[in-house]
Design a protein around this motif. Structure first.
Motif, PDB file in Angstrom:
ATOM      1  N   HIS A 488       0.830  -1.217   0.000  1.00 15.68           N
ATOM      2  CA  HIS A 488       0.000   0.000   0.000  1.00 15.68           C
ATOM      3  C   HIS A 488       0.862   1.264   0.000  1.00 15.68           C
ATOM      4  CE1 HIS A 488      -3.594  -2.405   0.801  1.00 15.68           C
ATOM      5  NE2 HIS A 488      -2.862  -3.091   1.683  1.00 15.68           N
ATOM      6  N   ARG A 489       1.979   1.178  -0.683  1.00 11.61           N
ATOM      7  CA  ARG A 489       2.894   2.331  -0.665  1.00 11.61           C
ATOM      8  C   ARG A 489       2.254   3.577  -1.274  1.00 11.61           C
ATOM      9  NH1 ARG A 489       8.555  -0.609  -2.555  1.00 11.61           N
ATOM     10  NH2 ARG A 489       8.970  -1.693  -0.563  1.00 11.61           N
ATOM     11  N   THR A 490       1.528   3.405  -2.376  1.00 10.66           N
ATOM     12  CA  THR A 490       0.916   4.575  -3.032  1.00 10.66           C
ATOM     13  C   THR A 490      -0.073   5.264  -2.117  1.00 10.66           C
ATOM     14  OG1 THR A 490       1.150   3.501  -5.199  1.00 10.66           O
ATOM     15  CG2 THR A 490      -0.393   5.357  -5.032  1.00 10.66           C
ATOM     16  N   GLU A 491      -0.938   4.443  -1.472  1.00  5.43           N
ATOM     17  CA  GLU A 491      -1.918   5.025  -0.567  1.00  5.43           C
ATOM     18  C   GLU A 491      -1.237   5.688   0.624  1.00  5.43           C
ATOM     19  OE1 GLU A 491      -1.995   2.089  -1.850  1.00  5.43           O
ATOM     20  OE2 GLU A 491      -3.944   1.740  -2.793  1.00  5.43           O
ATOM     21  N   LEU A 494       0.314   9.061  -0.480  1.00  4.56           N
ATOM     22  CA  LEU A 494      -0.708  10.092  -0.674  1.00  4.56           C
ATOM     23  C   LEU A 494      -1.312  10.530   0.652  1.00  4.56           C
ATOM     24  CD1 LEU A 494      -2.531   8.776  -3.888  1.00  4.56           C
ATOM     25  CD2 LEU A 494      -1.024  10.761  -3.681  1.00  4.56           C
ATOM     26  N   ALA A 495      -1.533   9.554   1.561  1.00  2.00           N
ATOM     27  CA  ALA A 495      -2.073   9.909   2.869  1.00  2.00           C
ATOM     28  C   ALA A 495      -1.092  10.777   3.643  1.00  2.00           C
ATOM     29  CB  ALA A 495      -2.410   8.644   3.653  1.00  2.00           C
ATOM     30  N   SER A 496       0.204  10.467   3.549  1.00  2.00           N
ATOM     31  CA  SER A 496       1.220  11.272   4.227  1.00  2.00           C
ATOM     32  C   SER A 496       1.253  12.684   3.658  1.00  2.00           C
ATOM     33  CB  SER A 496       2.590  10.608   4.089  1.00  2.00           C
ATOM     34  OG  SER A 496       2.592   9.320   4.668  1.00  2.00           O
ATOM     35  N   VAL A 497       1.154  12.773   2.335  1.00  2.00           N
ATOM     36  CA  VAL A 497       1.128  14.098   1.710  1.00  2.00           C
ATOM     37  C   VAL A 497      -0.087  14.888   2.189  1.00  2.00           C
ATOM     38  CG1 VAL A 497       0.840  15.314  -0.482  1.00  2.00           C
ATOM     39  CG2 VAL A 497       2.453  13.424  -0.309  1.00  2.00           C
TER      40      VAL A 497
END
Length: 746
Positions: A488-491, A494-497
């Motif tokens: 789930h690296r992409t999620e 994006l959540a961190s951003v």
């Protein structure tokens, strides 16, 4: 070009009728004009010109300017240089401090030539100007636009005798309108006579340019407003599809004639500009405070003033309130006339000229009316948020969708983020960019545009000093989560951003929490409305104009109370327009067109009697009375000063013992005494005042210099011999008690 002439004029060709009936009809037009002139100037006529319209202030100032022009024509000593009138002596170019009235002189000088006094000649000049306004209006509506007799009388009468013009009668520079009506008539001839020779068309273009130039030489206000209104009308005609092709055809056919006429007009205006531009530089820079008092409100467009015979009771019963210049807000033309003009403009919307007139009228009314800017900005921001929602709801951006997104990002990046409305929209767009990244996380082809937009908007809105403090923590937390949840690296990224941006916004805008609240509401509004209201969802082709208009309103109106305040700093010459409400005198033209169109429809429907009744009722609704000043009283005031002037002195300064009559009146008394004796005066009254002259009206006040000290400073400034400057009226105090002038000057 012939098609344009047909489309403009076909609806207004005079009704075919027998010559006898036609003669009676146009005789009635003359009768209406005579009655209108009598109604406009009856206080002066009834008094046998022993009373002159309207007051001891501006009326006498403008009378003075006309008289100075007459003395200049006769090469009278002291008046041998037109621009250097003998007040504010010895300051030069004082005529450029106000309206020169030069081009109105030919309608004043003949009365002086046959022996009438200056005051009576001024009264006859006012009557002559009203007559010429009506005659030029008849020429425009009858010959230029092809209306029948009742419609011509209605249109020309509203322009010449309309309540706004009568309410401005004390400003005589605003009364003569015939030069501009002749210019409009020339435009009608240019458009309607498509088969005319090139030389004939060029001559009409030159007539147009000379008419506008002549108006500037008489009064700046009407000339400036006419130029701006004409430019707005041209832009409107190019935007509207019903008139665009014809206007382009006119430009292609006559561009050379228009350029020639412009060159002639500029050449004629060179002396005008040579004197007025230095005066503008001397006083220019900031808006005059008077603008705030002369700006129209919603009620102004309905208010016909207290002296109107039919609706004056409304203003007397419910006055505007404490206001230094209430007459500047008497802009109404009566309820019946307003309704008739509006209906006529609406019914004529199918013709190119009618549609352009209606659009221009609405644009000017919107731009010139004081509004609650916060409400307009809120509505514009909501429209932009809705457009964002529609844009980001599109599964794939077309070229127009990408263009709308690029426009939004470019505008927000170009605006400094000190505007809270821009900050709010920037945050809203950042959220939508992040949402699109989240939705397209499995499609790399859709990440570039929102990713770049989010990055640029973040750099623009959120300070790097704040973001750098929280960046290490956000990066570390994201890296740890990615390590434990690699699928789930992409999620996670994006959540961190998203969390990083939320924290940065909270820290950066903690002093402006309303921006955060409004941004949250904007996101919710745009997203929900674009989802639940698919029937009104904007198409990609509609997004660019909606966003452009919304951003324009948000940027221009933020912190402003009208579009005029927002746009006027960028319009050449607007700094000289201290009373924006006077634009109503130009709006009388499209209003008169609407009234004439409605009357013409009645006349063509064989309702000739109804057409005449409507025309007369609307003109009667304009009628009222005006103030007048006593000619004997004015002459007595002036004689008191004239008898004290020593002919052997070089100049004089007058200040009465009692100033009950007011600053304006006693300075005008001195100016007229100067005319009577041929001795220049330091006194003066004008649209603007020399900066070094302002200590005079403030003298002798507490903590201010004495009049004698101010007078000595003035003499030293301009090299006058104090021994040859006569002091009349209030006498000087002891020299030892004088306060330095430098402390009293503004």
């Amino acid at each position: 070009m012939n098609r344009l002439a047909e489309r403009i004029g076909s609806s207004f060709d005079p009704v075919s009728e027998n010559p006898a009936r036609r003669g009676v009809q146009w005789a009635l037009v003359v009768v209406v004009g005579l009655l209108g002139v009598f109604a406009a100037h009856h206080p002066m006529i009834f008094s046998g010109f022993s009373r002159i319209q309207t007051d001891l202030g501006d009326s006498r100032l403008l009378n003075y300017l006309l008289e100075h022009g007459w003395l200049w024509v006769n090469r009278t000593p002291g008046h041998d240089r037109f621009w250097d009138a003998p007040f504010f002596h010895p300051v030069k170019n004082v005529i450029a401090y106000t309206d020169s009235m030069f081009s109105y002189g030919p309608f004043y000088w003949p009365f002086r030539l046959v022996g009438f006094s200056p005051e009576v000649s001024f009264g006859l000049f006012l009557i002559t100007s009203t007559v010429l306004n009506y005659a030029a209006g008849v020429l425009l509506f009858g010959r230029g636009l092809g209306f029948g007799a009742p419609a011509t009388a209605a249109g020309a009468g509203l322009i010449a005798f309309g309540a706004p013009r009568m309410n401005q009668l004390m400003h005589a520079q605003l009364v003569p309108f015939f030069y501009l009506l002749i210019a409009l008539y020339a435009l009608c001839r240019i458009i309607r006579e498509g088969t005319a020779s090139a030389a004939e068309r060029a001559s009409w273009w030159i007539v147009f340019a000379l008419g506008v130039a002549a108006q500037f030489y008489g009064g700046v206000y009407l000339g400036w407003f006419f130029g701006v209104a004409l430019a707005l009308t041209a832009v409107t005609a190019l935007v509207l599809r019903t008139s665009r092709d014809e206007v382009v055809s006119l430009i292609q056919r006559d561009w050379w004639a228009a350029v020639l006429a412009a060159a002639v007009g500029i050449l004629v205006l060179i002396p005008f500009l040579a004197h007025y531009l230095p005066a503008a530089r001397e006083f220019g820079g900031t808006f005059n405070d008077v603008q705030a008092y002369g700006h129209p409100t919603n009620w102004s467009w309905w208010n016909v003033g207290p002296n109107n015979w039919f609706w004056g009771w409304i203003d007397r019963r419910w006055p505007i309130g404490p206001h230094p210049f209430p007459w500047e807000l008497n802009l109404g033309i009566g309820f019946l006339t307003t309704a008739a003009c509006g209906v006529g403009l609406y019914l004529s919307k199918n013709s190119p000229l009618g549609r352009v007139a209606l659009a221009t009228m609405l644009l000017v009314l919107i731009a010139m009316t004081l509004v609650r800017n916060d409400r307009v900005v809120l509505l514009a921001g909501a429209a932009a948020c809705f457009a964002f929602g529609c844009l980001f709801r599109e599964p794939d951006w077309t070229e127009r969708g990408a263009g709308a997104f690029a426009l939004a990002v470019a505008v927000l990046l170009a605006c400094p983020p000190y505007n809270d409305a821009i900050r709010t929209l920037t945050l809203v767009l950042m959220v939508f960019c992040w949402v699109r990244l989240w939705e397209r996380r499995s499609r790399p082809d859709g990440l570039l545009a929102p990713g770049v937009g989010l990055f640029l908007l973040t750099l623009h809105l959120l300070p790097w000093s704040t973001m750098s403090l929280i960046a290490p923590g956000a990066v570390a937390a994201g890296a740890i989560l990615c390590y434990f949840r690699p699928k789930h690296r992409t999620e996670i990224v994006l959540a961190s951003v998203g969390l990083f941006l939320i924290a940065g916004a909270l820290l950066s805008l903690e002093s402006r929490p309303e921006v955060l609240y409004h941004a949250a509401l904007g996101v919710a509004f745009g997203w929900v409305c674009s989802t639940t209201l698919p029937q009104v969802r904007l198409k990609p082709s509609q997004l660019v104009p909606i966003l452009a208009v919304s951003f324009a309103l948000v940027i221009l109106l933020y912190g402003k109370t009208s579009l005029w305040y927002a746009l006027s700093p960028y319009i050449p010459g607007a700094k000289a327009i201290r009373v924006p409400s006077r634009v109503v005198l130009i709006l009388l033209v499209p209003a008169a067109f609407g009234l004439a169109s409605l009357v013409e429809r009645l006349d063509r429907s064989l309702w000739g009697m109804a057409a005449w009744c409507l025309a007369l009722l609307c003109l009667v609704e304009q009628s009222g009375t005006t103030d007048c000043y006593s000619l004997a009283e004015s002459r007595a005031r002036i004689a008191v000063i004239s008898q004290q002037i020593d002919p052997s002195m070089g100049t004089f300064y007058y200040r009465p013992e009692s100033e009950e009559s007011g600053f304006v009146q006693y300075n005008l008394d001195a100016m007229w005494a100067s005319l009577n004796t041929g001795i220049p005066t330091i006194n003066g009254n004008s649209g603007c005042f020399p900066k070094d002259w302002w200590p005079f009206p403030q003298a002798d006040a507490p903590n201010k210099a004495t009049t004698e000290a101010v007078l000595r400073a003035w003499c030293e400034k301009f090299g006058l011999d104090r021994r040859r400057v006569q002091r009349i009226g209030r006498q000087a105090g002891p020299d030892e008690n004088e306060k330095p002038v430098s402390d009293s000057a503004e």
